[in-house]
Design an enzyme around this catalytic site. Structure first.
Site, mmCIF file in Angstrom:
data_model
loop_
_atom_site.group_PDB
_atom_site.id
_atom_site.type_symbol
_atom_site.label_atom_id
_atom_site.label_comp_id
_atom_site.label_asym_id
_atom_site.label_seq_id
_atom_site.Cartn_x
_atom_site.Cartn_y
_atom_site.Cartn_z
ATOM 1 N N HIS A 112 -102.906 -15.912 -15.082
ATOM 2 C CA HIS A 112 -104.071 -16.761 -14.801
ATOM 3 C C HIS A 112 -104.946 -17.038 -16.031
ATOM 4 O O HIS A 112 -106.175 -16.992 -15.959
ATOM 5 C CB HIS A 112 -104.921 -16.113 -13.701
ATOM 6 N N HIS A 186 -107.807 -21.176 -6.486
ATOM 7 C CA HIS A 186 -107.465 -19.853 -5.964
ATOM 8 C C HIS A 186 -108.325 -19.457 -4.762
ATOM 9 O O HIS A 186 -108.621 -18.268 -4.562
ATOM 10 C CB HIS A 186 -107.581 -18.830 -7.091
ATOM 11 N N GLU A 323 -101.679 -21.695 -3.645
ATOM 12 C CA GLU A 323 -101.993 -22.162 -4.999
ATOM 13 C C GLU A 323 -100.957 -23.211 -5.404
ATOM 14 O O GLU A 323 -99.866 -22.871 -5.858
ATOM 15 C CB GLU A 323 -101.970 -20.976 -5.964
#
Ligand code: GLA
Length: 359
Positions: A112, A186, A323
């Site tokens: 991420h 997210h 996602e």
């Protein structure tokens, strides 16, 4: 617009940045409401009606920035993740003959966008009214080599709330040097309302006949495996919890579902990614996207230690994420759709969440 209480707990974020943190709330003609902060481009709440017209907040999150920053196990509640959402194997990739090294913040891998990804920076924000509905436009410029990635990246994320109870998320980016980009959202949903137990009874359909199996560190093996005959078959709606306890190696690696699905789509443009129905409230969430994949993560790392904005603990599997994205580790997997953005080109993707009810 409200100030969202914050203190400068992160070493390299300036007080002035913290002073500019705000909370923006959009409301449509049917009363649906979303709140967004320019810290991390986080969606902090989504209030939608159930089949009786009763509104609940279906997004997990907090009422202060400090809690977003300090949350144990970094859940990334509601944030935009980037510059590269999901994992890059061993925090390294080669591009145009050069090797780049990234933080291994999810050992042994990069996750991420690194230590201070797009979820932990202060974005510029403005609101605007459009034909489709009111919007919050968030902009962030990542420096060349920020978190180890090449190229100065100008990113714009626009959240639009339509009068049809849709949240449209438009992502746009340009770069000064070739770089991997994979932006996603997210948000953790619980369609009963955040803090109301697990999501295992939600019925999920994923528009994917294949998924990308992973190794024990959650890096795809490269195979696009059929979901048929496995717990990963969501081609017809089933309760998320129905097969989650099966003795399947992929479920062991993910501690449940934490996998990328290869969306069935014809050409480019918007395609169905997933549809989720929660039987008690009747709420339905439909996710469509221009992306080739969706990471379905069902809150396996939540364990009740985090307490949400309404004072309820976020229990194990108390929220799910869908996602929409390119596949994990794409910079190291040449046969996957490319995530490399080059100067002179624009990165443009769109994802839409549509909320309805089923009687
Ligand atoms: C993604 C990852 C998960 C986990 C969550 C955040 O969904 O795939 O493994 O890291 O983010 O907790």
């Amino acid at each position: 617009m409200a100030v969202f209480v914050a203190s400068p707990v992160m070493a390299d974020v300036q007080q002035a940045d913290f002073d500019s943190i705000r909370l923006y709330t959009l409301k449509n003609s049917s009363g649906m409401e979303i709140s967004v902060t320019n810290f991390g481009a986080i969606i902090t709440s989504i209030k939608v009606p159930d089949r009786d017209g009763k509104f609940d907040d279906v997004a997990l999150g907090y009422d202060s920035v400090d809690k977003y920053i300090n949350a144990v196990d970094k859940p990334y509640f509601g944030a935009v993740v980037g510059r590269y959402g999901n994992r890059i194997a061993e925090g390294t990739f080669k591009l145009d003959g050069q090797t780049y090294t990234l933080a291994k913040n999810n050992p042994p891998n990069h996750l991420h966008g690194g230590i201070i990804g797009f979820d932990k920076v202060v974005w510029n924000a403005e609101t605007k009214s459009t034909d489709r509905g009111d919007a919050v436009v968030l902009r962030y410029t990542a420096k060349d080599m920020e978190e180890g990635y090449p190229g100065k990246l100008d990113v714009t994320v626009t959240y639009t709330l339509t009068n049809d109870n849709e949240v449209i998320i438009d992502y746009h980016a340009t770069t000064t040097k070739a770089t991997p980009v994979n932006l996603t959202q997210h948000t953790y949903f619980n369609l009963k309302g955040e803090g109301r137990g697990t999501i295992l009874d939600h019925e999920l359909l994923i528009n994917a006949k294949r998924f990308t199996p992973v190794d024990e560190t959650l890096i795809p093996t490269g195979e696009l495996a059929p979901v048929s005959g496995t717990p990963f078959d969501f081609t017809e709606a089933k309760a998320i919890g129905r097969d989650i306890g099966q003795d399947h190696q992929q479920l062991k690696f993910g501690l449940g579902y934490d996998h990328n699905f290869v969306l069935d789509r014809e050409g480019k443009g918007m395609a169905l990614a997933a549809r989720v129905h929660e039987p008690i409230s009747g709420r339905v969430l439909e996710v469509t996207t221009t992306e080739p994949g969706v990471q379905f993560y069902c809150g396996n790392f939540l364990d009740g230690r985090l307490t949400g904005k309404s004072g309820q603990p976020y229990v194990h599997r108390g929220g799910f994420c869908l996602e929409t994205q390119h596949f994990p580790d794409s910079p190291n997997q040449p046969e996957y759709p490319s995530t490399i953005l080059r100067p002179g080109k624009a990165y443009e993707t769109t994802t839409k969440w549509k909320f309805t009810v089923k009687e």
